[in-house]
Write an enzyme that holds these catalytic residues in place. Structure first.
Site, PDB file in Angstrom:
ATOM      1  N   SER A 129       2.761  -2.787   7.914  1.00 18.42           N
ATOM      2  CA  SER A 129       3.841  -2.685   7.045  1.00 18.42           C
ATOM      3  C   SER A 129       5.508  -1.297   8.086  1.00 18.42           C
ATOM      4  O   SER A 129       3.958  -0.875   8.737  1.00 18.42           O
ATOM      5  CB  SER A 129       3.554  -2.067   5.435  1.00 18.42           C
ATOM      6  OG  SER A 129       3.342  -0.730   5.512  1.00 18.42           O
ATOM      7  N   SER A 132       6.118   2.041   7.034  1.00 21.58           N
ATOM      8  CA  SER A 132       5.939   2.799   6.189  1.00 21.58           C
ATOM      9  C   SER A 132       5.476   4.294   6.713  1.00 21.58           C
ATOM     10  O   SER A 132       6.337   5.456   6.036  1.00 21.58           O
ATOM     11  CB  SER A 132       4.276   2.674   4.711  1.00 21.58           C
ATOM     12  OG  SER A 132       3.109   2.931   5.337  1.00 21.58           O
ATOM     13  N   LYS A 138      -1.624   6.737   4.818  1.00 24.23           N
ATOM     14  CA  LYS A 138      -0.819   7.582   4.026  1.00 24.23           C
ATOM     15  C   LYS A 138      -0.609   9.059   5.372  1.00 24.23           C
ATOM     16  O   LYS A 138      -1.686   9.112   5.624  1.00 24.23           O
ATOM     17  CB  LYS A 138       0.059   7.312   3.534  1.00 24.23           C
ATOM     18  CG  LYS A 138       0.555   6.512   2.102  1.00 24.23           C
ATOM     19  CD  LYS A 138       1.102   6.084   2.833  1.00 24.23           C
ATOM     20  CE  LYS A 138       2.013   4.668   1.940  1.00 24.23           C
ATOM     21  NZ  LYS A 138       2.792   3.784   2.061  1.00 24.23           N
ATOM     22  N   SER A 144       8.324   3.554   1.403  1.00 27.09           N
ATOM     23  CA  SER A 144       7.233   3.468   1.693  1.00 27.09           C
ATOM     24  C   SER A 144       6.270   4.227  -0.170  1.00 27.09           C
ATOM     25  O   SER A 144       7.452   4.621  -0.350  1.00 27.09           O
ATOM     26  CB  SER A 144       6.941   4.815   2.428  1.00 27.09           C
ATOM     27  OG  SER A 144       5.022   5.694   1.861  1.00 27.09           O
TER      28      SER A 144
END
Length: 264
Positions: free
Chosen positions: A52, A54, A118, A210
């Site tokens: 992804s 994010s 993250k 995100s």
């Protein structure tokens, strides 16, 4: 005739024995290689790919990276298929706390199984809030500097430029963030979060795209024991939408300039 037959049988035996010995040796080497790979994956480095956007612009869809398992010590979630292991989590061994600014892989607290990646933004006890797009830590706005717009693709597949900033965290870590929706995105005005003891607040660098700790219902605060490891280096990268196994596309689709880049 009997003598010749016995001779032929005796002559065949060494070859047969040699074949089985060769097979056994091949199996032995294969098993040893698998065990070494398992040890490396469990204790040292584990490969991950980015599915992804994010963490754009730091990490792109199609990046493949190594995560160091030893950086934060080991917990139940350091083991492969940890969600199927019938044991209670009891913290970490050889623990080393994550630092603000680290990009880390962790198990989603909601199911303790899904891998998320993250950036560590909030440490235990920190107060975190986003005010008009600006990250605030413990009541102080984090310094951010506008730089050249980031070129990307909008949700309709068209080329677009979005605001990009250099953000400087309190410990001096500098990284890039983008604001796809400017400073008026859904997560650009948040409540005040207080990070619980032994938990961390995680955010993506693509601030308007995100799902992270700002979403308490789906991610929220991440327990230390859920950390898998720290992202260290990109070892392969290929354009979004191109499967890595299609080697005939590599010359044109591989992002050669990203390979072996360290992650920060």
């Amino acid at each position: 005739m009997d003598h010749d037959t016995k001779h032929e049988i005796r002559a065949a035996d060494p070859g047969s024995t040699g074949t089985w010995a060769s097979i056994r040796e091949t199996l032995k080497v294969g098993i040893q290689a698998l065990l070494i790979a398992l040890v490396v994956r469990t204790l040292l480095f584990q490969p991950f790919n980015i599915p992804s956007g994010s963490l754009v612009p730091t990490l792109l869809i199609g990046d493949y990276l190594f995560v160091s398992k030893y950086s934060y010590g080991y917990s139940k979630y350091s083991l492969p298929l940890s969600e199927y292991i019938p044991m209670k989590s009891d913290g970490r061994v050889w623990a080393a706390e994550p630092k603000r600014g680290d990009i880390a892989v962790f198990k989603l607290p909601k199911d303790n199984a899904t891998d998320y990646i993250k950036r560590v933004i909030g440490l235990p006890g920190d107060k975190i809030q986003v005010v008009d797009g600006v990250l605030n830590i413990n009541g102080k706005p984090v310094k951010r500097e506008r730089i050249a717009d980031y070129e990307t693709i909008d949700p309709y597949g068209q080329a677009a430029k979005v605001p990009q900033y250099l953000e400087t965290l309190p410990n001096g870590i500098v990284h890039r963030v983008i604001e796809r929706d400017g400073d008026n995105g859904f997560w650009d005005k948040t409540e005040l979060y207080t990070v619980p003891p032994n938990h961390y607040f995680m955010m993506g660098d693509n601030r308007d795209n995100s799902t992270d700790s700002r979403d308490l219902a789906n991610v929220g605060y991440v327990p230390f024991e859920n950390f898998v490891g720290r992202a260290e280096m990109i070892f392969f990268s290929i354009d979004e939408g191109t499967p890595a196994w299609q080697i005939w596309n590599w010359p044109a689709k591989v992002r050669w300039n990203r390979i072996f880049n360290t992650i920060h």
